[in-house]
Design an enzyme around this catalytic site. Structure first.
Site, PDB file in Angstrom:
ATOM      1  N   ASP A   1     -10.521  31.304  16.566  1.00 25.72           N
ATOM      2  CA  ASP A   1     -12.164  30.872  16.006  1.00 25.72           C
ATOM      3  C   ASP A   1     -12.860  32.017  15.615  1.00 25.72           C
ATOM      4  O   ASP A   1     -13.658  31.457  14.810  1.00 25.72           O
ATOM      5  CB  ASP A   1     -12.406  30.281  17.068  1.00 25.72           C
ATOM      6  CG  ASP A   1     -12.149  29.779  18.169  1.00 25.72           C
ATOM      7  OD1 ASP A   1     -11.970  28.565  17.180  1.00 25.72           O
ATOM      8  OD2 ASP A   1     -12.088  29.048  19.218  1.00 25.72           O
TER       9      ASP A   1
ATOM     10  N   GLN B   1      -5.595  24.296  24.278  1.00 23.05           N
ATOM     11  CA  GLN B   1      -5.955  23.416  25.127  1.00 23.05           C
ATOM     12  C   GLN B   1      -4.502  21.820  25.331  1.00 23.05           C
ATOM     13  O   GLN B   1      -5.435  21.168  26.416  1.00 23.05           O
ATOM     14  CB  GLN B   1      -7.078  22.615  23.934  1.00 23.05           C
ATOM     15  CG  GLN B   1      -8.408  23.347  23.950  1.00 23.05           C
ATOM     16  CD  GLN B   1      -8.568  22.552  22.216  1.00 23.05           C
ATOM     17  OE1 GLN B   1      -8.962  21.645  22.082  1.00 23.05           O
ATOM     18  NE2 GLN B   1     -10.535  23.268  22.435  1.00 23.05           N
TER      19      GLN B   1
ATOM     20  N   SER C   1      -1.721  26.211  21.356  1.00 15.47           N
ATOM     21  CA  SER C   1      -3.113  25.404  21.727  1.00 15.47           C
ATOM     22  C   SER C   1      -2.972  25.425  23.340  1.00 15.47           C
ATOM     23  O   SER C   1      -2.751  24.791  24.006  1.00 15.47           O
ATOM     24  CB  SER C   1      -3.234  23.683  21.704  1.00 15.47           C
ATOM     25  OG  SER C   1      -4.477  23.250  21.965  1.00 15.47           O
TER      26      SER C   1
END
Length: 330
Positions: A217, A72, A70
């Site tokens: 995404d 993030q 990830s």
């Protein structure tokens, strides 16, 4: 998630909150590494989600072994590392997008990468600089798909980011038989190129493993493409889809089945038997902008009328999306 890493090292207290979608997304994945660095971060409802209260304090250096790939999580740890007392690093199971590492170094930080480990030295001297922002390949994905699937199409998308940690959409399209040409490539800062998209006869493929973080995404759009393509497409290793703005495995499956597609959900992805005639239907976006945009493209190609419930959620990332998409048919 990113700003939590910055706030953790400040000398004041902050509270972070958001809409219903933000409040449902798991924040333990950034709370765990921040707590290991000595941060004071609390989920106010005790459920590991926002709202969060962060009481800033001096942070300790750490090496965090992330269980998920990830960007993030990685970015949160690196940003917190600017306020730590030594070198901070994070290791991922596979490499995720590296925009934060590029940007921090561009501003003057000392970020190094080796394999799937990124490290940052503390207390960098950062300087403001001019930034050239490339077009988002996640937003470009819908026009790539529309151009490939619509008969007689040719679309030129200019200045699209083709960072290798984000270009999985292009690689999957190529594997499906797409006619995509890269023009005017540039490697200044973030790598970019113009993308020339032409109508193509697509076929099924397998999407799995290390490519998944580079296109997470874009998977809803890839699934729609697969439903229109010939043959079978298998998507696996994508359990991260379950904790996006919606459970995208369930929502994509529901929507494509409504259109007449042959699709089965799995624990970590989908199996799509393409080539079936698809028709219009009422699609619930579940307030997920990626779902709404993916099915909007499907609606321009299928037979009959397709309607999207709560389609305005595209404003989250692309307010002019419908206007731009429908302008291509004029």
């Amino acid at each position: 998630r990113l700003i939590s890493g910055i706030l953790a090292g400040q000398s004041f207290t902050s509270e972070l909150n958001g809409d219903a979608s933000i409040q449902s997304r798991p924040m333990k994945r950034i709370m765990t590494p921040l707590l290991s660095m000595g941060a004071d971060i609390v989920s106010l409802r005790g459920n590991g989600c926002a709202p969060l209260r962060i009481t800033g304090k001096p942070l300790h250096a750490a090496h965090y072994q992330s269980p998920v790939a990830s960007a993030q999580v990685k970015s949160c740890v690196l940003l917190a590392g600017m306020y730590a007392d030594g070198s901070t690093s994070v290791t991922e199971p596979v490499l995720s997008r590296n925009h934060t590492e590029i940007m921090l170094n561009y501003f003057g930080a000392n970020v190094t990468s080796q394999g799937t480990t990124a490290s940052i030295e503390p207390e960098p001297v950062l300087n403001g600089r001019e930034i050239k922002v490339p077009g988002d390949i996640s937003s470009a994905a819908y026009f790539i798909a529309a151009g490939l699937l619509t008969p007689g199409s040719e679309i030129l998308l200019k200045n699209v980011g083709i960072n290798p940690t984000r270009d999985g959409m292009l690689r999957v399209c190529k594997a499906m038989g797409a006619d995509i040409t890269l023009l005017n490539a540039s490697t200044e800062g973030e790598p970019t190129a113009d993308l020339l998209i032409r109508t193509s006869s697509l076929h099924g493929t397998t999407v799995e493993g290390e490519i998944i973080p580079t296109l997470i995404d874009e998977i809803p759009m890839i699934a729609v493409m697969a439903a229109f393509a010939e043959g079978t497409t298998v998507i696996r290793d994508a359990q991260e889809l379950k904790v996006k703005e919606s459970d995208r495995i369930a929502v994509v499956t529901e929507g494509l089945k409504r259109m007449g597609a042959d699709i089965q959900p799995t624990d970590d992805g989908m199996i799509i038997h393409g080539g079936k005639p698809l028709h219009g239907a009422e699609i619930n976006s579940y307030l997920d902008h990626r779902i709404a945009m993916s099915f909007a493209v499907a609606g321009t190609i299928c037979d009959g009328t397709l309607t999207i419930k709560d389609g305005d959620c595209v404003k989250i990332s692309y307010p002019e999306f419908y206007e731009d998409l429908y302008s291509l048919g004029k």
